[in-house]
Design an enzyme around this catalytic site. Structure first.
Site, PDB file in Angstrom:
ATOM      1  N   ARG A   1      -5.519   0.297   4.384  1.00 45.14           N
ATOM      2  CA  ARG A   1      -4.814   0.028   3.124  1.00 45.14           C
ATOM      3  C   ARG A   1      -4.581  -1.475   2.950  1.00 45.14           C
ATOM      4  O   ARG A   1      -3.882  -2.101   3.760  1.00 45.14           O
ATOM      5  CB  ARG A   1      -3.457   0.738   3.173  1.00 45.14           C
ATOM      6  CG  ARG A   1      -2.550   0.442   2.016  1.00 45.14           C
ATOM      7  CD  ARG A   1      -1.114   0.863   2.313  1.00 45.14           C
ATOM      8  NE  ARG A   1      -0.269   0.599   1.165  1.00 45.14           N
ATOM      9  CZ  ARG A   1       1.043   0.499   1.197  1.00 45.14           C
ATOM     10  NH1 ARG A   1       1.686   0.682   2.339  1.00 45.14           N
ATOM     11  NH2 ARG A   1       1.719   0.234   0.116  1.00 45.14           N
TER      12      ARG A   1
ATOM     13  N   PRO B   1       6.214   6.111   2.414  1.00 42.11           N
ATOM     14  CA  PRO B   1       4.943   6.441   1.771  1.00 42.11           C
ATOM     15  C   PRO B   1       3.845   5.402   1.977  1.00 42.11           C
ATOM     16  O   PRO B   1       4.104   4.199   1.985  1.00 42.11           O
ATOM     17  CB  PRO B   1       5.318   6.530   0.287  1.00 42.11           C
ATOM     18  CG  PRO B   1       6.567   5.753   0.151  1.00 42.11           C
ATOM     19  CD  PRO B   1       7.307   5.933   1.443  1.00 42.11           C
ATOM     20  N   ASN B   2       2.655   5.928   2.166  1.00 48.28           N
ATOM     21  CA  ASN B   2       1.408   5.167   2.274  1.00 48.28           C
ATOM     22  C   ASN B   2       1.250   4.417   3.593  1.00 48.28           C
ATOM     23  O   ASN B   2       0.195   3.833   3.849  1.00 48.28           O
ATOM     24  CB  ASN B   2       1.245   4.185   1.090  1.00 48.28           C
ATOM     25  CG  ASN B   2       1.199   4.913  -0.233  1.00 48.28           C
ATOM     26  OD1 ASN B   2       0.402   5.828  -0.400  1.00 48.28           O
ATOM     27  ND2 ASN B   2       2.061   4.554  -1.162  1.00 48.28           N
TER      28      ASN B   2
ATOM     29  N   ARG C   1       6.499 -11.551  -2.764  1.00 48.35           N
ATOM     30  CA  ARG C   1       5.488 -10.793  -3.513  1.00 48.35           C
ATOM     31  C   ARG C   1       5.958 -10.543  -4.952  1.00 48.35           C
ATOM     32  O   ARG C   1       6.736 -11.311  -5.491  1.00 48.35           O
ATOM     33  CB  ARG C   1       5.176  -9.496  -2.746  1.00 48.35           C
ATOM     34  CG  ARG C   1       4.589  -9.784  -1.356  1.00 48.35           C
ATOM     35  CD  ARG C   1       4.283  -8.521  -0.592  1.00 48.35           C
ATOM     36  NE  ARG C   1       3.281  -7.719  -1.293  1.00 48.35           N
ATOM     37  CZ  ARG C   1       3.004  -6.445  -0.993  1.00 48.35           C
ATOM     38  NH1 ARG C   1       3.659  -5.850  -0.002  1.00 48.35           N
ATOM     39  NH2 ARG C   1       2.097  -5.775  -1.674  1.00 48.35           N
TER      40      ARG C   1
ATOM     41  N   ASN D   1      11.081   1.516   7.769  1.00 52.29           N
ATOM     42  CA  ASN D   1      10.188   0.910   6.776  1.00 52.29           C
ATOM     43  C   ASN D   1       9.991   1.972   5.705  1.00 52.29           C
ATOM     44  O   ASN D   1       9.177   2.886   5.864  1.00 52.29           O
ATOM     45  CB  ASN D   1       8.847   0.497   7.386  1.00 52.29           C
ATOM     46  CG  ASN D   1       7.974  -0.195   6.338  1.00 52.29           C
ATOM     47  OD1 ASN D   1       8.304  -0.228   5.148  1.00 52.29           O
ATOM     48  ND2 ASN D   1       6.851  -0.754   6.782  1.00 52.29           N
TER      49      ASN D   1
ATOM     50  N   ALA E   1       7.501   1.752  -0.493  1.00 57.42           N
ATOM     51  CA  ALA E   1       7.925   1.481  -1.869  1.00 57.42           C
ATOM     52  C   ALA E   1       9.285   2.091  -2.204  1.00 57.42           C
ATOM     53  O   ALA E   1       9.965   1.621  -3.124  1.00 57.42           O
ATOM     54  CB  ALA E   1       6.866   1.996  -2.839  1.00 57.42           C
TER      55      ALA E   1
ATOM     56  N   TYR F   1      -1.551  -6.013   4.666  1.00 54.00           N
ATOM     57  CA  TYR F   1      -0.890  -5.264   5.731  1.00 54.00           C
ATOM     58  C   TYR F   1      -1.578  -5.351   7.098  1.00 54.00           C
ATOM     59  O   TYR F   1      -1.068  -4.828   8.078  1.00 54.00           O
ATOM     60  CB  TYR F   1      -0.743  -3.796   5.313  1.00 54.00           C
ATOM     61  CG  TYR F   1       0.100  -3.624   4.062  1.00 54.00           C
ATOM     62  CD1 TYR F   1       1.438  -4.020   4.053  1.00 54.00           C
ATOM     63  CD2 TYR F   1      -0.438  -3.104   2.891  1.00 54.00           C
ATOM     64  CE1 TYR F   1       2.214  -3.892   2.908  1.00 54.00           C
ATOM     65  CE2 TYR F   1       0.330  -2.966   1.739  1.00 54.00           C
ATOM     66  CZ  TYR F   1       1.653  -3.365   1.754  1.00 54.00           C
ATOM     67  OH  TYR F   1       2.426  -3.240   0.620  1.00 54.00           O
TER      68      TYR F   1
ATOM     69  N   GLU G   1      16.145  -2.572   8.386  1.00 53.91           N
ATOM     70  CA  GLU G   1      15.051  -2.501   7.421  1.00 53.91           C
ATOM     71  C   GLU G   1      13.893  -3.325   7.971  1.00 53.91           C
ATOM     72  O   GLU G   1      14.093  -4.441   8.453  1.00 53.91           O
ATOM     73  CB  GLU G   1      15.518  -3.064   6.079  1.00 53.91           C
ATOM     74  CG  GLU G   1      14.430  -3.082   5.026  1.00 53.91           C
ATOM     75  CD  GLU G   1      14.894  -3.712   3.710  1.00 53.91           C
ATOM     76  OE1 GLU G   1      16.095  -4.057   3.575  1.00 53.91           O
ATOM     77  OE2 GLU G   1      14.041  -3.863   2.823  1.00 53.91           O
TER      78      GLU G   1
ATOM     79  N   HIS H   1       9.639  -4.500   7.394  1.00 55.83           N
ATOM     80  CA  HIS H   1       8.417  -4.549   6.565  1.00 55.83           C
ATOM     81  C   HIS H   1       7.340  -5.372   7.251  1.00 55.83           C
ATOM     82  O   HIS H   1       7.646  -6.409   7.855  1.00 55.83           O
ATOM     83  CB  HIS H   1       8.694  -5.177   5.202  1.00 55.83           C
ATOM     84  CG  HIS H   1       9.724  -4.445   4.406  1.00 55.83           C
ATOM     85  ND1 HIS H   1       9.469  -3.253   3.773  1.00 55.83           N
ATOM     86  CD2 HIS H   1      11.026  -4.726   4.174  1.00 55.83           C
ATOM     87  CE1 HIS H   1      10.571  -2.846   3.168  1.00 55.83           C
ATOM     88  NE2 HIS H   1      11.531  -3.713   3.396  1.00 55.83           N
TER      89      HIS H   1
HETATM   90  C1  DQA Z   1       6.108  -2.534   2.756  1.00 52.93           C
HETATM   91  C2  DQA Z   1       6.462  -3.379   1.528  1.00 52.93           C
HETATM   92  C3  DQA Z   1       6.697  -2.497   0.312  1.00 52.93           C
HETATM   93  O1  DQA Z   1       6.971  -3.307  -0.816  1.00 52.93           O
HETATM   94  C4  DQA Z   1       5.467  -1.669   0.020  1.00 52.93           C
HETATM   95  O2  DQA Z   1       5.706  -0.799  -1.054  1.00 52.93           O
HETATM   96  C5  DQA Z   1       4.969  -0.922   1.207  1.00 52.93           C
HETATM   97  C6  DQA Z   1       4.931  -1.626   2.494  1.00 52.93           C
HETATM   98  C7  DQA Z   1       5.769  -3.406   3.989  1.00 52.93           C
HETATM   99  O3  DQA Z   1       5.856  -2.903   5.098  1.00 52.93           O
HETATM  100  O4  DQA Z   1       5.376  -4.556   3.816  1.00 52.93           O
HETATM  101  O5  DQA Z   1       4.538   0.205   1.114  1.00 52.93           O
HETATM  102  O6  DQA Z   1       7.247  -1.746   3.102  1.00 52.93           O
END
Ligand code: DQA
Length: 152
Positions: free
Chosen positions: A21, A13-14, A110, A77, A80, A26, A101, A103
């Site tokens: 964003r 998501p997002n 964080r 990735n 959240a 990011y 995984e 990110h």
């Molecule tokens: C994220 C880190 C997550 O905590 C966050 O909710 C994201 C982006 C990252 O790529 O840094 O949406 O996965």
């Protein structure tokens, strides 16, 4: 490498909003640009990439199951959902293919609620904190793991 299975790169998501964003966290690179860079790096390593994004948890579960049959390795990735999703944790456990995984940011540095990773408890390993470059490092790890496996 004829018939080499692809690396699946699955985004949660997002992440479709990358570029605009929270750029301080990011960066300004878009997901489309990350996709191109992943395809290029994977190509250099003899692999194709299947690159997808969804805001829907169940869709990510479906794609993990699909990748279990079709992929050499998976870069995930989960956004959240990393911190909340038992369904993704279980889906990773259910596939024989290694999951990395990934990110952009470093969740460990964080907010407290990002310090738990249910994805990480099931994944082979984690790459985090290098911005868009995290994806390229993850592709390299995925290709290495894939090459170690006879069926991939
Ligand atoms: C994220 C880190 C997550 O905590 C966050 O909710 C994201 C982006 C990252 O790529 O840094 O949406 O996965």
């Amino acid at each position: 490498m004829p018939d080499a299975k692809p690396i699946y790169v699955l985004n949660g998501p997002n992440l479709n909003l990358l570029g605009s964003r929270e750029p301080d966290i990011y960066g300004r690179v878009t997901l489309a640009e990350i996709e191109k860079a992943c395809a290029l790096r994977a190509g250099q390593l003899g692999r194709e990439v299947v690159f997808r994004q969804s805001n829907v948890e169940g869709e990510l579960v479906n794609w993990l199951q699909e990748a279990g049959d079709k992929a050499a390795a998976i870069v995930l990735n989960a956004g959240a959902y990393t911190h909340t999703s038992i369904a993704l944790h279980d889906a990773i456990k259910a596939v024989a293919v290694p999951v990395i995984e990934c990110h952009l940011s470093n969740p460990a540095a964080r907010e407290d609620f990002r310090h738990i990773s249910l994805v990480g408890k099931a994944a082979k390993g984690v790459i985090a904190g290098f911005g868009a470059t995290s994806y390229l490092l993850a592709i390299e790890a995925a290709a290495l793991l894939a090459n170690e496996s006879k069926s991939a």
